[in-house]
Design an enzyme around this catalytic site. Structure first.
Site, PDB file in Angstrom:
ATOM      1  N   GLU A 113      66.472  69.390  56.190  1.00 37.37           N
ATOM      2  CA  GLU A 113      65.695  70.302  55.342  1.00 37.37           C
ATOM      3  C   GLU A 113      65.048  71.373  56.207  1.00 37.37           C
ATOM      4  OE1 GLU A 113      64.158  67.886  51.554  1.00 37.37           O
ATOM      5  OE2 GLU A 113      63.411  67.058  53.407  1.00 37.37           O
ATOM      6  N   HIS A 241      56.517  75.124  46.967  1.00 42.71           N
ATOM      7  CA  HIS A 241      57.925  74.868  47.268  1.00 42.71           C
ATOM      8  C   HIS A 241      58.707  76.119  46.879  1.00 42.71           C
ATOM      9  CE1 HIS A 241      61.870  73.080  47.471  1.00 42.71           C
ATOM     10  NE2 HIS A 241      61.336  71.965  47.953  1.00 42.71           N
ATOM     11  N   ARG A 288      58.757  76.234  54.907  1.00 48.68           N
ATOM     12  CA  ARG A 288      58.465  76.589  53.512  1.00 48.68           C
ATOM     13  C   ARG A 288      57.512  77.746  53.312  1.00 48.68           C
ATOM     14  NH1 ARG A 288      58.077  70.783  50.717  1.00 48.68           N
ATOM     15  NH2 ARG A 288      60.267  70.441  51.151  1.00 48.68           N
ATOM     16  N   HIS A 349      53.234  72.724  45.055  1.00 47.23           N
ATOM     17  CA  HIS A 349      54.043  71.519  45.281  1.00 47.23           C
ATOM     18  C   HIS A 349      53.283  70.422  46.020  1.00 47.23           C
ATOM     19  CE1 HIS A 349      57.731  69.308  46.055  1.00 47.23           C
ATOM     20  NE2 HIS A 349      57.527  69.343  47.360  1.00 47.23           N
ATOM     21  N   ARG A 384      52.945  71.567  55.784  1.00 46.58           N
ATOM     22  CA  ARG A 384      53.669  70.303  55.955  1.00 46.58           C
ATOM     23  C   ARG A 384      55.162  70.541  56.190  1.00 46.58           C
ATOM     24  NH1 ARG A 384      56.421  66.830  51.826  1.00 46.58           N
ATOM     25  NH2 ARG A 384      56.221  68.734  50.637  1.00 46.58           N
TER      26      ARG A 384
HETATM   27  P1  FAD Z   1      51.388  59.836  43.879  1.00 45.46           P
HETATM   28  O1  FAD Z   1      52.743  59.298  44.023  1.00 45.46           O
HETATM   29  O2  FAD Z   1      51.236  61.163  43.238  1.00 45.46           O
HETATM   30  O3  FAD Z   1      50.557  58.768  43.059  1.00 45.46           O
HETATM   31  C1  FAD Z   1      49.239  59.012  42.680  1.00 45.46           C
HETATM   32  C2  FAD Z   1      48.776  57.850  41.836  1.00 45.46           C
HETATM   33  O4  FAD Z   1      47.381  57.939  41.617  1.00 45.46           O
HETATM   34  C3  FAD Z   1      49.412  57.784  40.464  1.00 45.46           C
HETATM   35  O5  FAD Z   1      49.725  56.440  40.223  1.00 45.46           O
HETATM   36  C4  FAD Z   1      48.310  58.244  39.534  1.00 45.46           C
HETATM   37  O6  FAD Z   1      48.380  57.721  38.235  1.00 45.46           O
HETATM   38  C5  FAD Z   1      47.094  57.695  40.251  1.00 45.46           C
HETATM   39  N1  FAD Z   1      45.838  58.361  39.932  1.00 45.46           N
HETATM   40  C6  FAD Z   1      45.495  59.650  40.167  1.00 45.46           C
HETATM   41  N2  FAD Z   1      44.232  59.871  39.754  1.00 45.46           N
HETATM   42  C7  FAD Z   1      43.766  58.694  39.265  1.00 45.46           C
HETATM   43  C8  FAD Z   1      42.547  58.291  38.685  1.00 45.46           C
HETATM   44  N3  FAD Z   1      41.528  59.134  38.487  1.00 45.46           N
HETATM   45  N4  FAD Z   1      42.422  57.002  38.290  1.00 45.46           N
HETATM   46  C9  FAD Z   1      43.436  56.126  38.428  1.00 45.46           C
HETATM   47  N5  FAD Z   1      44.628  56.461  38.965  1.00 45.46           N
HETATM   48  C10 FAD Z   1      44.781  57.734  39.376  1.00 45.46           C
HETATM   49  N6  FAD Z   1      57.614  64.307  49.901  1.00 45.46           N
HETATM   50  C11 FAD Z   1      58.502  63.880  50.824  1.00 45.46           C
HETATM   51  O7  FAD Z   1      58.106  63.410  51.892  1.00 45.46           O
HETATM   52  N7  FAD Z   1      59.836  63.959  50.567  1.00 45.46           N
HETATM   53  C12 FAD Z   1      60.335  64.454  49.417  1.00 45.46           C
HETATM   54  O8  FAD Z   1      61.540  64.497  49.221  1.00 45.46           O
HETATM   55  C13 FAD Z   1      59.431  64.935  48.437  1.00 45.46           C
HETATM   56  N8  FAD Z   1      59.878  65.476  47.285  1.00 45.46           N
HETATM   57  C14 FAD Z   1      58.969  65.831  46.321  1.00 45.46           C
HETATM   58  C15 FAD Z   1      59.431  66.299  45.096  1.00 45.46           C
HETATM   59  C16 FAD Z   1      58.539  66.593  44.087  1.00 45.46           C
HETATM   60  C17 FAD Z   1      59.049  67.107  42.759  1.00 45.46           C
HETATM   61  C18 FAD Z   1      57.153  66.461  44.309  1.00 45.46           C
HETATM   62  C19 FAD Z   1      56.172  66.798  43.241  1.00 45.46           C
HETATM   63  C20 FAD Z   1      56.693  66.022  45.543  1.00 45.46           C
HETATM   64  C21 FAD Z   1      57.580  65.697  46.552  1.00 45.46           C
HETATM   65  N9  FAD Z   1      57.145  65.227  47.781  1.00 45.46           N
HETATM   66  C22 FAD Z   1      58.055  64.814  48.720  1.00 45.46           C
HETATM   67  C23 FAD Z   1      55.734  64.945  48.004  1.00 45.46           C
HETATM   68  C24 FAD Z   1      55.515  63.435  47.797  1.00 45.46           C
HETATM   69  O9  FAD Z   1      56.298  62.995  46.725  1.00 45.46           O
HETATM   70  C25 FAD Z   1      54.075  63.124  47.515  1.00 45.46           C
HETATM   71  O10 FAD Z   1      53.253  63.726  48.443  1.00 45.46           O
HETATM   72  C26 FAD Z   1      53.856  61.606  47.561  1.00 45.46           C
HETATM   73  O11 FAD Z   1      54.754  60.955  46.712  1.00 45.46           O
HETATM   74  C27 FAD Z   1      52.439  61.285  47.182  1.00 45.46           C
HETATM   75  O12 FAD Z   1      52.305  59.901  47.075  1.00 45.46           O
HETATM   76  P2  FAD Z   1      50.897  59.311  46.713  1.00 45.46           P
HETATM   77  O13 FAD Z   1      51.054  57.840  46.672  1.00 45.46           O
HETATM   78  O14 FAD Z   1      49.875  59.899  47.596  1.00 45.46           O
HETATM   79  O15 FAD Z   1      50.587  59.904  45.250  1.00 45.46           O
HETATM   80  C1  SIN Z   2      62.554  68.645  48.608  1.00 46.01           C
HETATM   81  O1  SIN Z   2      63.360  67.760  48.337  1.00 46.01           O
HETATM   82  O2  SIN Z   2      62.842  69.818  48.798  1.00 46.01           O
HETATM   83  C2  SIN Z   2      61.133  68.257  48.688  1.00 46.01           C
HETATM   84  C3  SIN Z   2      60.878  67.671  49.998  1.00 46.01           C
HETATM   85  C4  SIN Z   2      59.429  67.621  50.260  1.00 46.01           C
HETATM   86  O3  SIN Z   2      58.624  68.142  49.491  1.00 46.01           O
HETATM   87  O4  SIN Z   2      59.083  67.072  51.305  1.00 46.01           O
END
Ligand code: FAD
Ligand code: SIN
Length: 524
Positions: A113, A241, A288, A349, A384
């Site tokens: 990427e 993004h 990015r 993003h 990032r």
């Molecule tokens: P999340 O997975 O967002 O989970 C947050 C949790 O907190 C959820 O369960 C939610 O319900 C809960 N929550 C929030 N507020 C509250 C509250 N007040 N009370 C109770 N529960 C709450 N990163 C990569 O490294 N590689 C990738 O390929 C990539 N692709 C991506 C594609 C997309 C479309 C997106 C949006 C992001 C992508 N990212 C990627 C970024 C990555 O997915 C996220 O940064 C990561 O998944 C965040 O994980 P997390 O556990 O911190 O939060």
């Molecule tokens: C992507 O698949 O382009 C998202 C990857 C990322 O947000 O890290």
């Protein structure tokens, strides 16, 4: 109702679930999540998770790529620690049951990427996050010490403030005793007390009109820590993004993974001509921040709402088999990506900043940890590197778990008895949803127009003044209304917007994702 556990986890994405699995052998764990268990950014991650798995690559190269993307302000020790720990954490994910694609020889199939000098992204087709979430949730459901409660909205973390003591930014020993949480199905507000609390609440993309993040990404954890007077960092670095699918009616915006550019897809302007050579020698695979700004500029110059991504050169087989989710999604909209170019535009993003934590994942508030997107570890600096966030989440969930396990037994919980239950006396039902929906729209427009990819002093000042007005109106509504999730989320979004804007105003140099036309000269 009052609940008492050893480890309280807010959020069921990769960060919360990984932490819960690690601490579960040591005590009672409760996970609160505000929607369905699997709903969060994790489920939507496409590209994958970055790690150096073979000798064809090296830690030094991954470290260097991360530092370059971060534009000189990453914490180098954190970068080294995270990247060197990566293979071990990946192997744990595999042991929990997560499957990554392998090539015919049995080795992991690696993607590339933007900003990566090597192929090092482990993935599961183009739906890696869904596979990680599936594997982790299965392991969670099999664990007897873990209770996962859906539709529980954490409102605020409980500190000395709730015992009637004055707590300010300068109070030296703020302590976290747990959270108040609203059961959004019964409308009751419960008190959850814990020795250790982990915030894993994800990002805040919904501060902006166009975002790839799901509706749950409303910055709740960051807003809670802000209200509790904890330390936050680097919120001006909102990552856009470059390539979300242009389909204005759709929310969240569907992502076209950067791995597609890694496989050879090329960005083109409205006339179908390549343009990245004007901006960076790494062309469509530049980091990015650079690509998003280039697209923003091209769109503004031509007065159009999107540019094109041309993936036709990748080849039909690889497109259909390697990117099945994107292929099917585009086809649904009448775009055959093997024959047609894809309309794309940038979308909010990923939030690089957040709750400041040390290498143990501990925040400035005692017994409160943070991991995943709501935290700021220093790994990302100003921007990032793609696919480093899922990695950061598992590394910090691990570190936080190790530290919590070593301290939780010595935590004195006698103060917990003094914690009062939530007081809703005198509150009235807010019957006008328009007060919330309209304010949310206003907030998103202010942030998209004034605090987006390209900023200026005047735009930031305007945003700040307008945010002030909607902050006051919403606080007033909040202070007299029976608590409900949409209002609480709006309040959190406003707090996050205010923090992004304030930190952007304070940053007097263009770095990483923070770019102001008024600062260009200072940089040269
Ligand atoms: P999340 O997975 O967002 O989970 C947050 C949790 O907190 C959820 O369960 C939610 O319900 C809960 N929550 C929030 N507020 C509250 C509250 N007040 N009370 C109770 N529960 C709450 N990163 C990569 O490294 N590689 C990738 O390929 C990539 N692709 C991506 C594609 C997309 C479309 C997106 C949006 C992001 C992508 N990212 C990627 C970024 C990555 O997915 C996220 O940064 C990561 O998944 C965040 O994980 P997390 O556990 O911190 O939060
Ligand atoms: C992507 O698949 O382009 C998202 C990857 C990322 O947000 O890290």
């Amino acid at each position: 109702m009052r609940h008492q556990v050893d480890f309280l986890v807010i959020g069921s994405g990769i960060a919360g679930l990984s932490f819960a699995l690690k601490v579960a052998p040591y005590g009672k764990v409760c996970i609160l999540t505000k929607g369905d268990a699997s709903e969060g950014s994790t489920k939507y991650a496409q590209g994958g998770i970055a790690a150096v798995m073979y000798d064809t690559d090296s830690f030094d190269k991954h470290i260097a790529d991360t530092l370059v993307a971060g534009d000189g302000i990453c914490d180098k020790n954190v970068v080294e620690m995270t990247i060197r720990e990566a293979p071990e954490r990946i192997n744990e994910l595999v042991q929990y049951g997560v499957e990554f694609d392998k090539s015919k020889g049995g080795k992991f199939d690696l993607h590339r990427e933007g900003g990566h000098s090597e192929f090092r992204i482990l993935h599961h087709k183009d739906n890696t996050g869904a596979e990680i979430e599936r594997g982790l949730l299965q392991a969670i459901h099999n664990h007897p010490n873990i209770e996962l409660k859906e539709h529980q909205f954490a409102i605020d973390i409980i500190t000395q403030h709730h015992l009637g003591q004055r707590v300010t930014k300068h109070t030296p020993d703020i302590e976290c005793y747990g959270v108040y949480a609203l059961n959004t199905q019964t409308n009751e507000i419960d008190t959850y007390l814990a020795k250790i609390t982990l915030l894993a609440t994800g990002g805040m993309g919904n501060v902006y009109t166009t975002t790839t993040t799901p509706i749950i990404s409303t910055g709740d954890g960051v807003a809670m820590v802000h209200r509790a007077r904890g330390v936050l960092k680097d919120l001006e670095f909102m990552q856009f993004h470059p390539t979300s699918l242009y389909n204005p009616a759709e929310k969240p915006a569907f992502l076209i993974t950067e791995a597609m550019r890694g496989a050879g897809a090329i960005l083109k302007d409205k006339d179908g001509k390549e343009f990245m050579q004007k901006y960076d020698k790494r062309l469509s695979l530049a980091p990015r921040d650079i690509v998003a700004r280039a697209i923003d500029n091209e769109m503004k110059l031509a007065g159009v709402e999107h540019v094109w991504l041309d993936a036709r050169g990748i080849g039909k087989n690889e497109l259909i088999n390697g990117f099945p989710t994107i292929y099917a999604k585009c086809l649904e909209l009448g775009i055959n990506i093997t024959k047609d170019m894809i309309p794309v535009r940038p979308a909010a993003h990923y939030q690089c900043g957040g709750i400041k934590v040390d290498t143990n994942g501990e925040s400035s508030i005692h017994h409160l940890y943070a991991a995943g997107e709501c935290s700021c570890t220093g790994l990302h600096g100003g921007n990032r590197l793609a696919s480093n966030s899922l990695l950061e989440a598992v590394v910090y969930a691990h570190n936080a778990a190790q530290h919590a396990i070593s301290t939780y037994k010595n935590i004195n919980t006698s103060t917990h008895q003094q914690v009062p239950d939530w007081n809703a006396e005198g509150m009235v039902l807010n019957e006008e949803m328009v007060l919330i929906t309209q304010t949310k729209k206003e907030l998103q427009e202010i942030m998209s127009n004034y605090v987006g990819i390209v900023r200026s002093d005047l735009r930031l000042r305007r945003a700040f003044d307008r945010l002030n007005l909607i902050f006051r109106e919403t606080e007033d509504l909040y202070n007299r209304s029976v608590l409900a999730e949409p209002l609480a989320e709006l309040r959190n979004l406003i707090a996050c917007a205010y923090l992004i804007t304030k930190q952007a105003m304070a940053r007097r140099q263009n770095v990483g994702l923070h770019y102001s036309i008024d600062l260009v000269e200072n940089n040269t």
